[in-house]
Design a protein around this motif. Structure first.
Motif, PDB file in Angstrom:
ATOM      1  N   VAL A 140       0.873  -1.174   0.000  1.00 42.67           N
ATOM      2  CA  VAL A 140       0.000   0.000   0.000  1.00 42.67           C
ATOM      3  C   VAL A 140       0.912   1.226   0.000  1.00 42.67           C
ATOM      4  O   VAL A 140       1.597   1.493   0.989  1.00 42.67           O
ATOM      5  CB  VAL A 140      -0.917   0.013   1.242  1.00 42.67           C
ATOM      6  N   PRO A 141       0.971   1.981  -1.099  1.00 41.23           N
ATOM      7  CA  PRO A 141       1.985   3.029  -1.246  1.00 41.23           C
ATOM      8  C   PRO A 141       1.653   4.345  -0.549  1.00 41.23           C
ATOM      9  O   PRO A 141       2.358   5.331  -0.730  1.00 41.23           O
ATOM     10  CB  PRO A 141       2.036   3.225  -2.769  1.00 41.23           C
ATOM     11  N   THR A 142       0.595   4.382   0.244  1.00 39.07           N
ATOM     12  CA  THR A 142       0.211   5.631   0.908  1.00 39.07           C
ATOM     13  C   THR A 142       0.361   5.487   2.415  1.00 39.07           C
ATOM     14  O   THR A 142       0.155   4.404   2.974  1.00 39.07           O
ATOM     15  CB  THR A 142      -1.245   5.996   0.573  1.00 39.07           C
ATOM     16  N   PRO A 143       0.694   6.589   3.104  1.00 37.94           N
ATOM     17  CA  PRO A 143       0.850   6.519   4.563  1.00 37.94           C
ATOM     18  C   PRO A 143      -0.475   6.243   5.264  1.00 37.94           C
ATOM     19  O   PRO A 143      -1.549   6.575   4.766  1.00 37.94           O
ATOM     20  CB  PRO A 143       1.380   7.918   4.924  1.00 37.94           C
ATOM     21  N   LEU A 144      -0.373   5.645   6.413  1.00 35.42           N
ATOM     22  CA  LEU A 144      -1.516   5.454   7.294  1.00 35.42           C
ATOM     23  C   LEU A 144      -1.881   6.808   7.902  1.00 35.42           C
ATOM     24  O   LEU A 144      -0.990   7.613   8.208  1.00 35.42           O
ATOM     25  CB  LEU A 144      -1.134   4.453   8.385  1.00 35.42           C
ATOM     26  N   GLN A 145      -3.168   7.059   8.086  1.00 39.83           N
ATOM     27  CA  GLN A 145      -3.629   8.346   8.606  1.00 39.83           C
ATOM     28  C   GLN A 145      -4.156   8.178  10.040  1.00 39.83           C
ATOM     29  O   GLN A 145      -4.654   7.112  10.418  1.00 39.83           O
ATOM     30  CB  GLN A 145      -4.732   8.917   7.716  1.00 39.83           C
ATOM     31  N   TRP A 146      -4.071   9.245  10.832  1.00 42.19           N
ATOM     32  CA  TRP A 146      -4.581   9.217  12.199  1.00 42.19           C
ATOM     33  C   TRP A 146      -6.052   8.826  12.238  1.00 42.19           C
ATOM     34  O   TRP A 146      -6.501   8.145  13.162  1.00 42.19           O
ATOM     35  CB  TRP A 146      -4.386  10.581  12.864  1.00 42.19           C
ATOM     36  N   THR A 147      -6.803   9.297  11.251  1.00 49.24           N
ATOM     37  CA  THR A 147      -8.247   9.030  11.231  1.00 49.24           C
ATOM     38  C   THR A 147      -8.568   7.554  11.020  1.00 49.24           C
ATOM     39  O   THR A 147      -9.704   7.128  11.246  1.00 49.24           O
ATOM     40  CB  THR A 147      -8.933   9.859  10.134  1.00 49.24           C
ATOM     41  N   GLU A 148      -7.576   6.759  10.584  1.00 55.53           N
ATOM     42  CA  GLU A 148      -7.791   5.338  10.344  1.00 55.53           C
ATOM     43  C   GLU A 148      -7.432   4.482  11.556  1.00 55.53           C
ATOM     44  O   GLU A 148      -7.683   3.277  11.551  1.00 55.53           O
ATOM     45  CB  GLU A 148      -6.960   4.886   9.136  1.00 55.53           C
ATOM     46  N   ILE A 149      -6.859   5.105  12.581  1.00 53.25           N
ATOM     47  CA  ILE A 149      -6.459   4.371  13.778  1.00 53.25           C
ATOM     48  C   ILE A 149      -7.668   4.209  14.692  1.00 53.25           C
ATOM     49  O   ILE A 149      -8.458   5.139  14.862  1.00 53.25           O
ATOM     50  CB  ILE A 149      -5.351   5.134  14.541  1.00 53.25           C
ATOM     51  N   PRO A 150      -7.865   3.036  15.289  1.00 56.24           N
ATOM     52  CA  PRO A 150      -8.979   2.867  16.226  1.00 56.24           C
ATOM     53  C   PRO A 150      -8.956   3.920  17.334  1.00 56.24           C
ATOM     54  O   PRO A 150      -7.904   4.175  17.940  1.00 56.24           O
ATOM     55  CB  PRO A 150      -8.760   1.462  16.794  1.00 56.24           C
ATOM     56  N   GLU A 151     -10.096   4.541  17.579  1.00 58.08           N
ATOM     57  CA  GLU A 151     -10.182   5.619  18.555  1.00 58.08           C
ATOM     58  C   GLU A 151      -9.758   5.152  19.940  1.00 58.08           C
ATOM     59  O   GLU A 151      -9.152   5.902  20.708  1.00 58.08           O
ATOM     60  CB  GLU A 151     -11.625   6.151  18.592  1.00 58.08           C
ATOM     61  N   ARG A 182       0.930  -0.952   6.550  1.00 54.20           N
ATOM     62  CA  ARG A 182       1.085   0.475   6.295  1.00 54.20           C
ATOM     63  C   ARG A 182       1.638   1.132   7.542  1.00 54.20           C
ATOM     64  O   ARG A 182       1.435   0.632   8.653  1.00 54.20           O
ATOM     65  CB  ARG A 182      -0.249   1.121   5.926  1.00 54.20           C
ATOM     66  N   TYR A 183       2.298   2.265   7.354  1.00 56.77           N
ATOM     67  CA  TYR A 183       2.955   2.944   8.465  1.00 56.77           C
ATOM     68  C   TYR A 183       2.495   4.391   8.586  1.00 56.77           C
ATOM     69  O   TYR A 183       2.132   5.039   7.591  1.00 56.77           O
ATOM     70  CB  TYR A 183       4.479   2.904   8.297  1.00 56.77           C
ATOM     71  N   LEU A 184       2.529   4.867   9.817  1.00 51.50           N
ATOM     72  CA  LEU A 184       2.281   6.268  10.140  1.00 51.50           C
ATOM     73  C   LEU A 184       3.445   6.753  10.996  1.00 51.50           C
ATOM     74  O   LEU A 184       3.902   6.033  11.891  1.00 51.50           O
ATOM     75  CB  LEU A 184       0.967   6.399  10.911  1.00 51.50           C
ATOM     76  N   VAL A 185       3.936   7.951  10.713  1.00 56.52           N
ATOM     77  CA  VAL A 185       4.933   8.570  11.586  1.00 56.52           C
ATOM     78  C   VAL A 185       4.474   9.989  11.891  1.00 56.52           C
ATOM     79  O   VAL A 185       3.899  10.671  11.029  1.00 56.52           O
ATOM     80  CB  VAL A 185       6.344   8.591  10.958  1.00 56.52           C
ATOM     81  N   SER A 186       4.719  10.441  13.113  1.00 57.93           N
ATOM     82  CA  SER A 186       4.373  11.809  13.482  1.00 57.93           C
ATOM     83  C   SER A 186       5.357  12.782  12.839  1.00 57.93           C
ATOM     84  O   SER A 186       6.427  12.385  12.365  1.00 57.93           O
ATOM     85  CB  SER A 186       4.407  11.963  15.004  1.00 57.93           C
ATOM     86  N   GLU A 187       4.995  14.058  12.835  1.00 60.38           N
ATOM     87  CA  GLU A 187       5.887  15.071  12.254  1.00 60.38           C
ATOM     88  C   GLU A 187       7.214  15.107  12.998  1.00 60.38           C
ATOM     89  O   GLU A 187       8.282  15.247  12.382  1.00 60.38           O
ATOM     90  CB  GLU A 187       5.203  16.436  12.303  1.00 60.38           C
ATOM     91  N   ALA A 188       7.171  14.998  14.313  1.00 58.98           N
ATOM     92  CA  ALA A 188       8.405  15.024  15.100  1.00 58.98           C
ATOM     93  C   ALA A 188       9.275  13.807  14.798  1.00 58.98           C
ATOM     94  O   ALA A 188      10.502  13.915  14.699  1.00 58.98           O
ATOM     95  CB  ALA A 188       8.072  15.091  16.588  1.00 58.98           C
ATOM     96  N   PHE A 189       8.660  12.636  14.644  1.00 63.51           N
ATOM     97  CA  PHE A 189       9.406  11.429  14.321  1.00 63.51           C
ATOM     98  C   PHE A 189      10.038  11.569  12.934  1.00 63.51           C
ATOM     99  O   PHE A 189      11.202  11.210  12.737  1.00 63.51           O
ATOM    100  CB  PHE A 189       8.476  10.220  14.359  1.00 63.51           C
ATOM    101  N   GLU A 190       9.286  12.087  11.989  1.00 64.08           N
ATOM    102  CA  GLU A 190       9.793  12.297  10.625  1.00 64.08           C
ATOM    103  C   GLU A 190      10.975  13.255  10.634  1.00 64.08           C
ATOM    104  O   GLU A 190      11.961  13.057   9.924  1.00 64.08           O
ATOM    105  CB  GLU A 190       8.674  12.846   9.734  1.00 64.08           C
TER     106      GLU A 190
END
Length: 331
Positions: A140-151, A182-190
């Motif tokens: 999956v060539p797109t980053p994971l989004q915060w909105t897709e993470i279980p609340e 798929r992966y998500l990284v925060s702005e600070a981590f990036e």
């Protein structure tokens, strides 16, 4: 060798061909083939086969089969996850690990591949198995989004820091669905640790673990134990509304600007169902005099206390012996 006629008559045979008794009685003299000892040989062969099976299992898993975990939800997820990734990756190595764990715990193929009545069959494997890897959708060539993470996962992990600003914290997350990641990284981590593109490329190239990008090799086993502990917490599936537990371990992290730094790695695994899971990892810089935990070993939650947080120290966790042995496969 006695003849068949003498053997059946229980008479002494002179063992000539033909023998004297058969000549005198006009009988056909046929050599008798004794079966004495055949059952013993067969039983010895069966024992030998059983021994080979046990030896193979010990070589793969390191111990005898484990009892008492045949309904463990987390282990069942792990087996299905490895099998899914094995078919996607065309990896016999991952398949071996998944099958060895299933054998060790005592899962049946029906339990893993077509569990019912909860409609969690692995029917998605049919297309994966029959389509060559180069012809199927593998990444999956797109980053994971915060909105897709279980609340629920976000709500429980937001208690870690004093600020609710997730983008300002060192966070990375992994989504694992039916053999895809798929992966998500925060702005600070990036900015300070590693960009999303590096994590994605490491997964796509499949030449090493993503964690190798930023956790030094000597501390990688701590990440493994943290993941193992998270799996062990899922004896049963977590019911909606219940909070997950977080675990902490201290590791050395590579940063872009500061080199090697000491951090607390906080991990939380959300297993949604047997084919969907999310792994949360956050790195919190170690303060000169970090607050010690005042919680008992029965309380695994991190509690927001302002600048510091109280944690359940993974270094003091002793996994169940059987699970400790099983999770040697994870490494």
């Amino acid at each position: 060798m006695a003849c068949t006629a003498c053997h059946l008559a229980k008479r002494k045979c002179d063992k000539k061909s033909p023998c004297s008794r058969c000549i005198s009685k006009g009988l056909e003299c046929i050599p008798h083939i004794s079966r004495q000892g055949k059952k013993k040989v067969r039983r010895m062969e069966e024992k030998k086969d059983d021994g080979l099976d046990r030896l193979l299992l010990e070589q793969v898993t390191g111990t005898e089969p484990v009892q008492g975990h045949t309904h463990h939800f987390g282990l069942k997820y792990l087996v299905r996850s490895w099998i899914s990734f094995a078919f996607k990756r065309r990896s016999f190595h991952l398949m071996q690990r998944g099958c060895a764990l299933a054998i060790k715990v005592g899962f049946s193929m029906d339990e893993i591949f077509c569990e019912q009545p909860n409609s969690r069959e692995m029917d998605f494997l049919k297309n994966i198995i029959l389509v060559p890897m180069e012809a199927q959708h593998l990444y999956v060539p797109t980053p994971l989004q915060w909105t897709e993470i279980p609340e629920r996962l976000l709500r429980n992990t937001d208690t870690i820091g004093s600020s609710g600003n997730r983008e300002g914290r060192w966070i990375w997350m992994r989504e694992m669905i039916k053999g895809e990641s798929r992966y998500l990284v925060s702005e600070a981590f990036e900015r300070d640790i590693a960009p999303w593109s590096s994590l994605h490329k490491a997964w796509e190239d499949n030449r090493g673990a993503v964690i190798d990008l930023f956790v030094i090799a000597e501390d990688k086993h701590k990440h493994t134990k943290s993941f193992a502990h998270q799996i062990s917490l899922y004896k049963d599936q977590v019911i909606n509304g219940e909070g997950n537990r977080l675990t902490r371990t201290r590791v050395r992290l590579r940063s872009k600007n500061e080199g090697i730094i000491m951090v607390d790695q906080v991990t939380c695994l959300e297993i949604v169902n047997l084919d969907v899971a999310y792994l949360f990892a956050e790195y919190v810089r170690v303060e000169p005099e970090p607050m010690k935990s005042t919680h008992s070993a029965k309380d695994n939650r991190l509690v927001n206390t302002g600048t510091f947080f109280e944690y359940f120290d993974l270094d003091n966790i002793v996994l169940d012996n059987d699970l400790e042995q099983i999770f040697n496969l994870v490494q």
